[in-house]
Every structure is written in structure tokens, then in C-alpha cells.
Design a protein around this motif. Sequence first.
Motif, PDB file in Angstrom:
ATOM      1  N   GLY A  38       0.818  -1.213   0.000  1.00  0.00           N
ATOM      2  CA  GLY A  38       0.000   0.000   0.000  1.00  0.00           C
ATOM      3  C   GLY A  38       0.850   1.261   0.000  1.00  0.00           C
ATOM      4  O   GLY A  38       2.027   1.217  -0.335  1.00  0.00           O
ATOM      5  N   ALA A  39       0.229   2.402   0.400  1.00  0.00           N
ATOM      6  CA  ALA A  39       0.857   3.726   0.276  1.00  0.00           C
ATOM      7  C   ALA A  39       1.374   3.852  -1.159  1.00  0.00           C
ATOM      8  O   ALA A  39       2.549   4.161  -1.391  1.00  0.00           O
ATOM      9  N   LEU A  40       0.465   3.608  -2.087  1.00  0.00           N
ATOM     10  CA  LEU A  40       0.855   3.459  -3.496  1.00  0.00           C
ATOM     11  C   LEU A  40       1.383   4.766  -4.080  1.00  0.00           C
ATOM     12  O   LEU A  40       0.855   5.844  -3.806  1.00  0.00           O
ATOM     13  N   HIS A  41       2.438   4.643  -4.887  1.00  0.00           N
ATOM     14  CA  HIS A  41       3.067   5.793  -5.537  1.00  0.00           C
ATOM     15  C   HIS A  41       3.327   5.438  -6.998  1.00  0.00           C
ATOM     16  O   HIS A  41       2.893   4.376  -7.483  1.00  0.00           O
ATOM     17  N   GLY A  42       4.061   6.328  -7.672  1.00  0.00           N
ATOM     18  CA  GLY A  42       4.308   6.127  -9.101  1.00  0.00           C
ATOM     19  C   GLY A  42       4.973   4.800  -9.429  1.00  0.00           C
ATOM     20  O   GLY A  42       4.706   4.198 -10.474  1.00  0.00           O
ATOM     21  N   GLY A  43       5.871   4.329  -8.549  1.00  0.00           N
ATOM     22  CA  GLY A  43       6.547   3.049  -8.785  1.00  0.00           C
ATOM     23  C   GLY A  43       5.537   1.911  -8.878  1.00  0.00           C
ATOM     24  O   GLY A  43       5.627   1.045  -9.756  1.00  0.00           O
ATOM     25  N   GLU A 155      12.224  -3.876  -9.739  1.00  0.00           N
ATOM     26  CA  GLU A 155      13.685  -4.034  -9.637  1.00  0.00           C
ATOM     27  C   GLU A 155      14.239  -3.169  -8.504  1.00  0.00           C
ATOM     28  O   GLU A 155      15.383  -3.345  -8.090  1.00  0.00           O
ATOM     29  N   LYS A 156      13.454  -2.211  -8.003  1.00  0.00           N
ATOM     30  CA  LYS A 156      13.858  -1.396  -6.851  1.00  0.00           C
ATOM     31  C   LYS A 156      14.297  -2.294  -5.694  1.00  0.00           C
ATOM     32  O   LYS A 156      15.221  -1.979  -4.964  1.00  0.00           O
ATOM     33  N   ASP A 157      13.567  -3.408  -5.520  1.00  0.00           N
ATOM     34  CA  ASP A 157      13.923  -4.390  -4.497  1.00  0.00           C
ATOM     35  C   ASP A 157      14.584  -5.566  -5.211  1.00  0.00           C
ATOM     36  O   ASP A 157      13.984  -6.630  -5.381  1.00  0.00           O
ATOM     37  N   ALA A 158      15.841  -5.351  -5.641  1.00  0.00           N
ATOM     38  CA  ALA A 158      16.489  -6.300  -6.564  1.00  0.00           C
ATOM     39  C   ALA A 158      16.674  -7.678  -5.932  1.00  0.00           C
ATOM     40  O   ALA A 158      16.464  -8.699  -6.588  1.00  0.00           O
ATOM     41  N   VAL A 178       7.441 -11.099 -13.621  1.00  0.00           N
ATOM     42  CA  VAL A 178       7.778  -9.986 -14.517  1.00  0.00           C
ATOM     43  C   VAL A 178       8.443  -8.891 -13.688  1.00  0.00           C
ATOM     44  O   VAL A 178       7.941  -8.522 -12.622  1.00  0.00           O
ATOM     45  N   GLY A 179       9.574  -8.384 -14.168  1.00  0.00           N
ATOM     46  CA  GLY A 179      10.285  -7.319 -13.456  1.00  0.00           C
ATOM     47  C   GLY A 179       9.959  -5.955 -14.045  1.00  0.00           C
ATOM     48  O   GLY A 179       9.837  -5.821 -15.266  1.00  0.00           O
ATOM     49  N   ALA A 180       9.815  -4.947 -13.181  1.00  0.00           N
ATOM     50  CA  ALA A 180       9.550  -3.575 -13.638  1.00  0.00           C
ATOM     51  C   ALA A 180      10.720  -2.683 -13.232  1.00  0.00           C
ATOM     52  O   ALA A 180      11.217  -2.794 -12.109  1.00  0.00           O
ATOM     53  N   PRO A 181      11.157  -1.796 -14.140  1.00  0.00           N
ATOM     54  CA  PRO A 181      12.288  -0.921 -13.818  1.00  0.00           C
ATOM     55  C   PRO A 181      11.962   0.039 -12.667  1.00  0.00           C
ATOM     56  O   PRO A 181      10.800   0.370 -12.439  1.00  0.00           O
ATOM     57  N   PRO A 279      16.028   8.493  11.041  1.00  0.00           N
ATOM     58  CA  PRO A 279      15.518   7.169  11.404  1.00  0.00           C
ATOM     59  C   PRO A 279      15.097   6.328  10.196  1.00  0.00           C
ATOM     60  O   PRO A 279      14.670   5.189  10.361  1.00  0.00           O
ATOM     61  N   THR A 280      15.230   6.893   8.994  1.00  0.00           N
ATOM     62  CA  THR A 280      14.683   6.216   7.819  1.00  0.00           C
ATOM     63  C   THR A 280      15.739   5.386   7.106  1.00  0.00           C
ATOM     64  O   THR A 280      16.818   5.886   6.780  1.00  0.00           O
ATOM     65  N   ARG A 281      15.407   4.132   6.867  1.00  0.00           N
ATOM     66  CA  ARG A 281      16.331   3.248   6.149  1.00  0.00           C
ATOM     67  C   ARG A 281      15.893   3.181   4.690  1.00  0.00           C
ATOM     68  O   ARG A 281      14.733   2.898   4.380  1.00  0.00           O
ATOM     69  N   LEU A 282      16.852   3.458   3.790  1.00  0.00           N
ATOM     70  CA  LEU A 282      16.554   3.502   2.357  1.00  0.00           C
ATOM     71  C   LEU A 282      17.420   2.486   1.624  1.00  0.00           C
ATOM     72  O   LEU A 282      18.569   2.259   2.008  1.00  0.00           O
ATOM     73  N   ILE A 283      16.877   1.896   0.552  1.00  0.00           N
ATOM     74  CA  ILE A 283      17.693   1.023  -0.295  1.00  0.00           C
ATOM     75  C   ILE A 283      17.535   1.464  -1.746  1.00  0.00           C
ATOM     76  O   ILE A 283      16.537   2.078  -2.129  1.00  0.00           O
ATOM     77  N   ASP A 284      18.551   1.142  -2.532  1.00  0.00           N
ATOM     78  CA  ASP A 284      18.510   1.457  -3.963  1.00  0.00           C
ATOM     79  C   ASP A 284      19.522   0.549  -4.657  1.00  0.00           C
ATOM     80  O   ASP A 284      20.394  -0.047  -4.006  1.00  0.00           O
ATOM     81  N   ASN A 285      19.413   0.430  -5.952  1.00  0.00           N
ATOM     82  CA  ASN A 285      20.383  -0.398  -6.683  1.00  0.00           C
ATOM     83  C   ASN A 285      20.336  -0.019  -8.164  1.00  0.00           C
ATOM     84  O   ASN A 285      19.384   0.614  -8.630  1.00  0.00           O
ATOM     85  N   VAL A 286      21.396  -0.426  -8.855  1.00  0.00           N
ATOM     86  CA  VAL A 286      21.433  -0.250 -10.307  1.00  0.00           C
ATOM     87  C   VAL A 286      22.124  -1.476 -10.905  1.00  0.00           C
ATOM     88  O   VAL A 286      23.016  -2.055 -10.284  1.00  0.00           O
ATOM     89  N   SER A 287      21.659  -1.880 -12.091  1.00  0.00           N
ATOM     90  CA  SER A 287      22.322  -2.986 -12.787  1.00  0.00           C
ATOM     91  C   SER A 287      23.444  -2.417 -13.618  1.00  0.00           C
ATOM     92  O   SER A 287      23.288  -1.377 -14.268  1.00  0.00           O
ATOM     93  N   VAL A 288      24.595  -3.083 -13.603  1.00  0.00           N
ATOM     94  CA  VAL A 288      25.729  -2.651 -14.423  1.00  0.00           C
ATOM     95  C   VAL A 288      26.230  -3.837 -15.228  1.00  0.00           C
ATOM     96  O   VAL A 288      25.940  -4.986 -14.908  1.00  0.00           O
ATOM     97  N   SER A 289      26.972  -3.527 -16.272  1.00  0.00           N
ATOM     98  CA  SER A 289      27.560  -4.579 -17.099  1.00  0.00           C
ATOM     99  C   SER A 289      29.065  -4.383 -17.122  1.00  0.00           C
ATOM    100  O   SER A 289      29.553  -3.298 -17.474  1.00  0.00           O
TER     101      SER A 289
END
Length: 290
Positions: A38-43, A155-158, A178-181, A279-289
Motif C-alpha cells: 500500500g501507500a501506493l506511488h508512481g513506482g 527491480e527497486k527491491d532487486a 515480470v520485473g519492472a524498472p 531514522p529512515t532506512r533507504l535502499i537502492d540499486n542499479v544494474s551494471v555490465s
Amino acid sequence: MTAPSTPAADGPLLVRTPDELRRALDGRGRVGLVPTMGALHGGHRTLVRLAREKAETVVVSVFVNPLQFGPDEDLDRYPRDLPADVRVCAQEGVDVIFAPEVETMYPAEQMVTVDAGAMGERLEGASRPGHFTGVLTVVTKLFQLVRPHLAVFGEKDAQQIALVRRMVVDLNLPVEIVGAPTLRDADGLASSSRNVYLDDAQRESALALSRALRAGAEATSDGADGVREAARSVLEEAAKATPPVELDYLALVDPATFAEASSEHRGSAVLAVAARVGPTRLIDNVSVSL
Ligand code: AMP
């Protein structure tokens, strides 16, 4: 037994129980599931649109799953706004919203769970013990309840999507993943329900996460160690900012196992970061080649 209720004419059907869900999905065609807290956003909208393209009936589940939160995490203050979520789903043409109560999903202690194995103990799993067991258990329950042909994850939560893909293979689950960018806000911060916790100064500091990932992605010609180094130097600066970015982990990993990539690693890899700002824990990632 109550009849499924619809919040608005032609809007999504809001169902609360497995019985209501089964009746809502009876006779429908190819079903696509988008599991959310929930707390739905653009992602989340990106995920729904992908499901819409690939399925005749789109189900969004809205469930803040206690099983995936540790005792010191933000379960109680996690943002919840079902009426707003229903509006987002209506705008996106969602057919069914499944929003069960905790007691409906867990009427008794959950004795049998899905073990995420070694991959579930790395990175997010190391920082959040038991998190992926909670995730895979609720995802399995949702798959059993909804019986979707396909399910869309971000893919945000890789590490999460990698584990779900692996679970589907290892347990022979009949569902296509199915994965979404990752959707980002205009300033580069990955959209997240937890971003509402950030004040302006914290948000400014938090931008170092996506900046570090970009720096890493631009250093692929320097190999795995160069990628790690480029990202790390951005985060070292950010650790001195006000408020500081407190790094939890920065890792360049094999996308199939989430084990650390060696200095000689070639091919695709995931550069992943987790950090606390206030107090906020954030995660992020990017795919590289490489
Ligand atoms: P959550 O509600 O945070 O548990 O997320 C539900 C689903 O939305 C997960 O599959 C997430 O990976 C996905 N998601 C969350 N944020 C984003 C984003 N910024 N871009 C793409 N997918 C996302």
C-alpha cells in the motif's frame, strides 16, 4: 459472508477475504498480480501498467506483512491509506484490490514458512534477519490465494525479485515473474512509500544514494573494484553531510546469487546500497555490465 463491495461505480472491486477474492476472480481470464504494502506511488503504478499490458484481470494486493518486519522496524508507523490506494487503483484500471486483515492472512501462528536459503541471508537479509522468509512466505500465500498467471515485482527491491524468481524455479510454482524498472522522482531518489518520512534536509542527504550508484555505473571500465570505489567515495562524502548518510552496506553482487562479485567479475552485476538518513532506512540499486 459479506458480498464484495465496490467503492465507486466501475472502480476496482475491494475484497477482504479469500472467499470474496475467489468469487471476484471466478471466470476471469489471465490474471496478473501486483503485490504491495500500500501507500501506493508512481513506482507501483509502473507495476500495474505492466500487469495491465500482460493480463486481462489485474489484482493489486495491499497488505503490510508483519512477518517481514523485525522487532525494531517501522511496522507500526508504516504509512497506511487504503482510500488513497483505492483511488490510485481506480485511476490505473485495476480490477480487484485484495486488502486482507492481518488476522485473515495469519489466523494462527505461522509455523510453516518458506526458507530463503543462503541468498536470503546476504545484504538485506544480513541487516534484516528473517526478512526474506517473511517476504517469500507471504508471496507464496498470495500466489495460492490469487492463483495469478503472472506477478509483477519492482527491480527497486532487486534481491527480493531475484529471490522470488528463484523460489518459483526451486518450488515449481506455476507463475510467470515480470520485473519492472525502478521509477525515480525528478531529483533521482527512487520512489518509495518510506520517502514520506524524510524532511527536506534528510531528502537532500538521501540523494547521495542514487548519486553513488550513478558514479559506480559510470566507472564500469575500471572493473568491479573501480565501480565499488567510485560509489564508495560519494558515500564517504555523504557520511559527513548534515544530516549524515549512515551507510549500512554498499555491494557489487552477482545478480543470480547476490554473492559479492570478485575483482575479475565480468558480465552483469547489481550495485546495491542501503543507508539510514535520520531514522529512515533507504535502499537502492542499479544494474551494471562489466
Ligand atoms: P512495497 O509496497 O514497497 O512493498 O512495493 C511493492 C512492489 O512495488 C515491489 O515489487 C517493489 O519492488 C515495487 N516498487 C516499489 N518502489 C518502486 C519503484 N520506485 N520503482 C519500481 N517498483 C517499485
